[in-house]
Design an enzyme around this catalytic site. Structure first.
Site, PDB file in Angstrom:
ATOM      1  N   LYS A  79      70.670  83.499  -5.906  1.00  0.00           N
ATOM      2  CA  LYS A  79      69.768  84.312  -5.090  1.00  0.00           C
ATOM      3  C   LYS A  79      68.453  84.545  -5.843  1.00  0.00           C
ATOM      4  O   LYS A  79      68.378  84.383  -7.058  1.00  0.00           O
ATOM      5  CB  LYS A  79      70.404  85.662  -4.745  1.00  0.00           C
ATOM      6  CG  LYS A  79      71.742  85.576  -4.035  1.00  0.00           C
ATOM      7  CD  LYS A  79      71.684  84.786  -2.744  1.00  0.00           C
ATOM      8  CE  LYS A  79      73.029  84.819  -2.027  1.00  0.00           C
ATOM      9  NZ  LYS A  79      73.101  83.846  -0.928  1.00  0.00           N
ATOM     10  N   ASN A  80      67.439  84.976  -5.123  1.00  0.00           N
ATOM     11  CA  ASN A  80      66.142  85.222  -5.765  1.00  0.00           C
ATOM     12  C   ASN A  80      66.243  86.268  -6.866  1.00  0.00           C
ATOM     13  O   ASN A  80      65.544  86.201  -7.869  1.00  0.00           O
ATOM     14  CB  ASN A  80      65.112  85.649  -4.722  1.00  0.00           C
ATOM     15  CG  ASN A  80      64.717  84.509  -3.802  1.00  0.00           C
ATOM     16  OD1 ASN A  80      65.504  83.591  -3.561  1.00  0.00           O
ATOM     17  ND2 ASN A  80      63.513  84.551  -3.284  1.00  0.00           N
TER      18      ASN A  80
END
Length: 376
Positions: A193-194
């Site tokens: 994920k970011n």
């Protein structure tokens, strides 16, 4: 060249901030508070400040975040939850686990978000919530969704697992972060994920302080005071080590988003002229933080493109190959091929290209050149 290409380069990302991460890990390990250590509270507070949410409760993973949110809203077996047919399975999985009924809704073929124009026709007296999924890094049309929810007095649970850091812009020009707009928001800190940790992790966000207190209790065995259990809960914790890592990486989240946007812009500028390739659409009401750069390949050429790029050492991913309503585990809800035509079409056409914060220009150019070569 080929051995350099990855969908996500977490190792290089780590090496850029290695000294900070290593220091944070050393402190956490030496303190010895491996569960609910001070870093957990500190990260939750910093994420709360970043998102401007009233309450942030950390938990073990994004799937737990969704389940706990639904438990806190007191949904009962048989209640109906509107959810996209085109999403990762976790969004629907928790609905089924709680004995609720997923009511599938088709999605838009440009933004991949649920089609708001179909909501009202799906509302029944048993409907308790809508779950918009901010897929691939861009917010759903929250004002339209909230308007429908308000009309029928139902909850809105944002699945923000792929869109942490994305900003929604209201019609009046004000902004809010993904996950802070609905009744409750959930997110994941899965490594890719970011904002990712070095294992599993998740969080729940809400502007409702009373609801936040209940969520906190449920995530901690249903107790507000140790050994005094007020509600049925679960054991879902973000461990101290992961919180320490996330607290360091949170400082870089905006720069990570910008790096992904830069990669996306280069793909756009070089691939925009290919008629059989539809590039990611940008909604006017949301920034796009590009957890994935997901295109559509027309004329049945998606799998051929995937195989061609694989031969060149270029990885790609298909998110997702089968819509939820056609998954074996969810056929009991009685749907068949053709019920959600856009979702089914997307599953045949979507392909995600490598995108991450450490993408090197020569590597990306190699990917671009090979995609152009395939279509010409």
């Amino acid at each position: 060249m080929q051995d350099k290409i990855q969908m996500v380069d977490l190792k290089s990302q780590y090496h850029k901030i290695k000294s900070e991460i290593d220091q944070a890990l050393m402190v956490a390990v030496e303190e010895g508070a491996y569960i609910n250590g001070p870093q957990v509270k500190q990260f939750a507070e910093n994420l709360r400040n970043y998102t401007k949410s009233n309450t942030v409760i950390t938990c073990a993973n994004g799937t737990d975040a969704l389940q706990i949110a639904m438990m806190a809203l007191d949904f009962q077996p048989g209640d109906e939850v509107i959810v996209p047919a085109f999403t990762y399975i976790a969004t629907v999985e928790v609905i089924a686990l709680l004995g609720l009924k997923p009511v599938f809704i088709d999605v838009k073929d440009d933004t991949f978000e649920l089609d708001c124009t179909q909501i009202e026709a799906l509302i029944t007296e048993k409907t308790v919530a809508i779950v918009p999924v901010h897929l691939f890094g861009q917010c759903s049309n929250m004002e339209m969704i909230l308007a429908e929810a308000k009309k029928f007095n139902i909850a809105v649970i944002e699945d923000t697992a792929q869109a942490i850091g994305a900003k929604y812009t209201y019609v009046d020009g004000t902004t809010a972060y993904a996950g802070t707009i609905g009744t409750v928001g959930t997110t994941s800190f899965f490594p890719s994920k970011n904002l990712g940790c070095f294992g599993d992790g998740g969080a729940i966000l809400t502007q409702d302080i009373i609801l936040g207190n209940k969520i906190n209790m449920i995530a901690n065995h249903g107790q507000e005071k140790k050994y005094h259990h007020q509600v049925v809960g679960v054991n879902s914790r973000l461990d101290t080590v992961q919180a320490a890592i996330l607290d360091v990486k949170l400082k870089y989240l905006d720069s990570y988003s910008e790096a992904r946007q830069k990669v996306a812009q280069k793909y756009d500028s070089h691939l925009g002229g290919i008629n059989e390739l539809i590039l990611p659409f940008r909604a006017s009401y949301s920034t796009h933080v590009f957890n994935q750069y997901t295109c559509r390949v027309l004329n049945g050429k998606r799998d051929d493109l995937k195989n061609y790029l694989a031969e060149k050492g270029i990885p790609t991913m298909i998110y997702y190959p089968i819509p939820v309503h056609l998954q074996e585990a969810y056929k009991t809800y009685g749907h068949k091929q053709g019920d959600f035509p856009v979702s089914e079409q997307l599953c045949r056409e979507v392909i995600s290209l490598p995108i991450h914060t450490e993408m090197q220009e020569d590597v990306q150019q190699y990917i671009i050149d090979n995609i152009i070569s395939f279509f010409h």
